[in-house]
Design an enzyme around this catalytic site. Structure first.
Site, PDB file in Angstrom:
ATOM      1  N   ASN A   9       3.167 -10.889 -44.242  1.00  0.00           N
ATOM      2  CA  ASN A   9       4.138 -10.466 -43.232  1.00  0.00           C
ATOM      3  C   ASN A   9       4.781 -11.722 -42.654  1.00  0.00           C
ATOM      4  O   ASN A   9       4.142 -12.463 -41.912  1.00  0.00           O
ATOM      5  CB  ASN A   9       3.406  -9.676 -42.135  1.00  0.00           C
ATOM      6  CG  ASN A   9       4.321  -9.318 -40.977  1.00  0.00           C
ATOM      7  OD1 ASN A   9       5.538  -9.447 -41.065  1.00  0.00           O
ATOM      8  ND2 ASN A   9       3.725  -8.878 -39.878  1.00  0.00           N
ATOM      9  N   TRP A  10       6.036 -11.937 -43.007  1.00  0.00           N
ATOM     10  CA  TRP A  10       6.707 -13.185 -42.593  1.00  0.00           C
ATOM     11  C   TRP A  10       7.227 -13.119 -41.157  1.00  0.00           C
ATOM     12  O   TRP A  10       7.700 -14.113 -40.631  1.00  0.00           O
ATOM     13  CB  TRP A  10       7.865 -13.493 -43.546  1.00  0.00           C
ATOM     14  CG  TRP A  10       7.447 -13.863 -44.940  1.00  0.00           C
ATOM     15  CD1 TRP A  10       6.175 -13.792 -45.472  1.00  0.00           C
ATOM     16  CD2 TRP A  10       8.277 -14.377 -45.979  1.00  0.00           C
ATOM     17  NE1 TRP A  10       6.180 -14.225 -46.776  1.00  0.00           N
ATOM     18  CE2 TRP A  10       7.461 -14.585 -47.123  1.00  0.00           C
ATOM     19  CE3 TRP A  10       9.645 -14.665 -46.076  1.00  0.00           C
ATOM     20  CZ2 TRP A  10       7.967 -15.084 -48.323  1.00  0.00           C
ATOM     21  CZ3 TRP A  10      10.143 -15.153 -47.272  1.00  0.00           C
ATOM     22  CH2 TRP A  10       9.311 -15.368 -48.381  1.00  0.00           C
ATOM     23  N   LYS A  11       7.216 -11.963 -40.558  1.00  0.00           N
ATOM     24  CA  LYS A  11       7.694 -11.785 -39.176  1.00  0.00           C
ATOM     25  C   LYS A  11       9.109 -12.378 -39.028  1.00  0.00           C
ATOM     26  O   LYS A  11       9.883 -12.337 -39.968  1.00  0.00           O
ATOM     27  CB  LYS A  11       6.697 -12.400 -38.200  1.00  0.00           C
ATOM     28  CG  LYS A  11       5.257 -11.945 -38.479  1.00  0.00           C
ATOM     29  CD  LYS A  11       4.303 -12.333 -37.414  1.00  0.00           C
ATOM     30  CE  LYS A  11       2.897 -11.908 -37.827  1.00  0.00           C
ATOM     31  NZ  LYS A  11       1.921 -12.109 -36.791  1.00  0.00           N
ATOM     32  N   HIS A  98       2.779  -2.318 -36.778  1.00  0.00           N
ATOM     33  CA  HIS A  98       2.220  -3.645 -36.486  1.00  0.00           C
ATOM     34  C   HIS A  98       2.015  -3.793 -34.976  1.00  0.00           C
ATOM     35  O   HIS A  98       2.814  -3.305 -34.185  1.00  0.00           O
ATOM     36  CB  HIS A  98       3.157  -4.734 -37.013  1.00  0.00           C
ATOM     37  CG  HIS A  98       2.502  -6.078 -37.009  1.00  0.00           C
ATOM     38  ND1 HIS A  98       2.423  -6.848 -35.872  1.00  0.00           N
ATOM     39  CD2 HIS A  98       1.845  -6.765 -37.982  1.00  0.00           C
ATOM     40  CE1 HIS A  98       1.754  -7.964 -36.160  1.00  0.00           C
ATOM     41  NE2 HIS A  98       1.397  -7.938 -37.430  1.00  0.00           N
ATOM     42  N   GLU A 100       2.556  -6.129 -33.014  1.00  0.00           N
ATOM     43  CA  GLU A 100       3.679  -6.730 -32.279  1.00  0.00           C
ATOM     44  C   GLU A 100       4.757  -5.683 -31.999  1.00  0.00           C
ATOM     45  O   GLU A 100       5.404  -5.708 -30.956  1.00  0.00           O
ATOM     46  CB  GLU A 100       4.246  -7.917 -33.079  1.00  0.00           C
ATOM     47  CG  GLU A 100       3.303  -9.110 -33.015  1.00  0.00           C
ATOM     48  CD  GLU A 100       3.325  -9.999 -34.242  1.00  0.00           C
ATOM     49  OE1 GLU A 100       4.276  -9.941 -35.035  1.00  0.00           O
ATOM     50  OE2 GLU A 100       2.344 -10.762 -34.412  1.00  0.00           O
ATOM     51  N   GLU A 170      -6.013  -4.196 -38.328  1.00  0.00           N
ATOM     52  CA  GLU A 170      -5.714  -5.498 -37.740  1.00  0.00           C
ATOM     53  C   GLU A 170      -6.176  -5.518 -36.287  1.00  0.00           C
ATOM     54  O   GLU A 170      -5.427  -5.112 -35.389  1.00  0.00           O
ATOM     55  CB  GLU A 170      -4.208  -5.767 -37.797  1.00  0.00           C
ATOM     56  CG  GLU A 170      -3.651  -5.817 -39.202  1.00  0.00           C
ATOM     57  CD  GLU A 170      -2.423  -6.686 -39.264  1.00  0.00           C
ATOM     58  OE1 GLU A 170      -2.444  -7.670 -40.005  1.00  0.00           O
ATOM     59  OE2 GLU A 170      -1.441  -6.396 -38.553  1.00  0.00           O
ATOM     60  N   GLY A 176      -3.141 -14.009 -35.258  1.00  0.00           N
ATOM     61  CA  GLY A 176      -2.491 -15.259 -34.842  1.00  0.00           C
ATOM     62  C   GLY A 176      -3.321 -16.073 -33.869  1.00  0.00           C
ATOM     63  O   GLY A 176      -2.820 -17.013 -33.255  1.00  0.00           O
ATOM     64  N   SER A 216      -5.844 -13.534 -38.877  1.00  0.00           N
ATOM     65  CA  SER A 216      -6.271 -14.913 -39.128  1.00  0.00           C
ATOM     66  C   SER A 216      -7.005 -15.111 -40.460  1.00  0.00           C
ATOM     67  O   SER A 216      -7.955 -15.881 -40.545  1.00  0.00           O
ATOM     68  CB  SER A 216      -7.129 -15.427 -37.961  1.00  0.00           C
ATOM     69  OG  SER A 216      -6.364 -15.431 -36.770  1.00  0.00           O
ATOM     70  N   GLY A 237      -0.472 -13.043 -41.937  1.00  0.00           N
ATOM     71  CA  GLY A 237       0.669 -13.493 -41.130  1.00  0.00           C
ATOM     72  C   GLY A 237       0.917 -14.965 -41.361  1.00  0.00           C
ATOM     73  O   GLY A 237       1.549 -15.375 -42.337  1.00  0.00           O
ATOM     74  N   GLY A 238       0.398 -15.809 -40.465  1.00  0.00           N
ATOM     75  CA  GLY A 238       0.652 -17.255 -40.498  1.00  0.00           C
ATOM     76  C   GLY A 238       0.480 -17.890 -41.868  1.00  0.00           C
ATOM     77  O   GLY A 238       1.341 -18.651 -42.327  1.00  0.00           O
TER      78      GLY A 238
HETATM   79  C1  PEP Z   1      -0.362 -10.231 -38.795  1.00  0.00           C
HETATM   80  O1  PEP Z   1       0.476 -10.512 -37.953  1.00  0.00           O
HETATM   81  O2  PEP Z   1      -0.302  -9.148 -39.411  1.00  0.00           O
HETATM   82  C2  PEP Z   1      -1.424 -11.187 -39.041  1.00  0.00           C
HETATM   83  C3  PEP Z   1      -2.492 -10.769 -39.672  1.00  0.00           C
HETATM   84  O3  PEP Z   1      -1.223 -12.449 -38.577  1.00  0.00           O
HETATM   85  P1  PEP Z   1      -2.190 -13.720 -38.773  1.00  0.00           P
HETATM   86  O4  PEP Z   1      -2.645 -13.727 -40.196  1.00  0.00           O
HETATM   87  O5  PEP Z   1      -1.347 -14.898 -38.436  1.00  0.00           O
HETATM   88  O6  PEP Z   1      -3.329 -13.523 -37.832  1.00  0.00           O
END
Ligand code: PEP
Length: 253
Positions: A9-11, A98, A100, A170, A176, A216, A237-238
């Site tokens: 997920n590049w957000k 998600h 967010e 999640e 994050g 993470s 994510g990251g």
């Molecule tokens: C996400 O936003 O779906 C996510 C899992 O982010 P991260 O891997 O950065 O925790």
């Protein structure tokens, strides 16, 4: 047999040039023939870069998802994107729910249920995210929270439609933050989710649904988390913004 999936997920990251560059690097590392038959790799760039991304992955097995969709067919909803618009540029998958979106854009379970229906009506596959916040984890309320997110967001679907859903657990406290759920915490929740699906849709559907873990995930912890029986891959994510990290995670699944 259910699929193993790694989705990035590049957000709101990566402009057009960066999108092209990152896909080029991922393509180089992940050759189509290296992916096992039951493994899928998905990336979710921003809306404006979806069409370019689809073109750039056309010679690989990598799939492209959108990060959101509006629930209405069309109309006066300035700034929004419909399911039909996504499919018209070749998108086949959408991320919904998600944390967010739930937190910053006030997306409720009820709204998500509408978005789920709109996406399915347009033959979009869905990666449906859910998970508890830290407070719910601390107060031992997390099973209840997840149970109600699934019930209110998804359980209006019939068996056939539910089979088009990929689930992503999640825990919000792990997104994050650098803090990951332990492999045991992930397994415990994934098993609980599968049990709930078994109750609602039966064993065959429960056995076939892919349940991803997100929060993470990094190259250093991916293998251990993915080794758990009910963890079928990850939503990243990251680490999905770095080709080396993302491809290392893919190779861990
Ligand atoms: C996400 O936003 O779906 C996510 C899992 O982010 P991260 O891997 O950065 O925790």
């Amino acid at each position: 047999m259910r699929k193993k999936i790694v989705a990035g997920n590049w957000k709101m990251n990566m402009n057009l040039d960066e999108t092209k560059q990152l896909i080029k690097q991922i393509n180089k590392e992940i050759k189509a023939e290296e992916l096992a038959d039951n493994t899928r790799v998905i990336i979710a760039p921003s809306f404006v870069n979806l069409k370019t991304a689809i073109k750039k992955v056309s010679k690989s097995n990598i799939e492209v998802a959108a990060q959101n969709v509006h629930q209405a067919k069309n109309g006066a909803f300035t700034g929004e994107i419909s399911a039909d618009m996504l499919t018209s540029v070749g998108v086949k998958i959408v991320i919904l729910g998600h944390s967010e979106r739930r937190e910053y854009f006030r997306e409720t379970d009820e709204l998500l249920a509408q978005k789920v229906t709109a996406a399915l009506e347009n033959n979009l596959e869905i990666i449906f995210c859910f998970g508890e916040v830290l407070e719910d984890r601390k107060s031992n309320n997390y099973f209840k929270v997840v149970e109600s997110q699934l019930k209110n967001g998804l359980f209006h679907l019939d068996k056939e439609d539910f089979s088009k859903i990929i689930l992503a657990y999640e825990p919000v406290w792990a997104i994050g933050t650098g803090e990951t759920a332990s492999p045991e915490q992930a397994q415990e929740m994934h098993a609980f989710v599968r049990e709930n699906i078994d109750k609602q849709y039966g064993q065959e559907v429960a056995n076939n649904v892919s349940i991803l873990y997100g929060g993470s995930v990094k190259p250093v912890n991916a293998k251990e988390i993915f080794s758990k029986q009910d963890v079928d891959g990850g939503l990243i994510g990251g680490a999905a913004l770095n080709a080396n990290d993302f491809t290392a995670i893919i190779k861990s699944v």
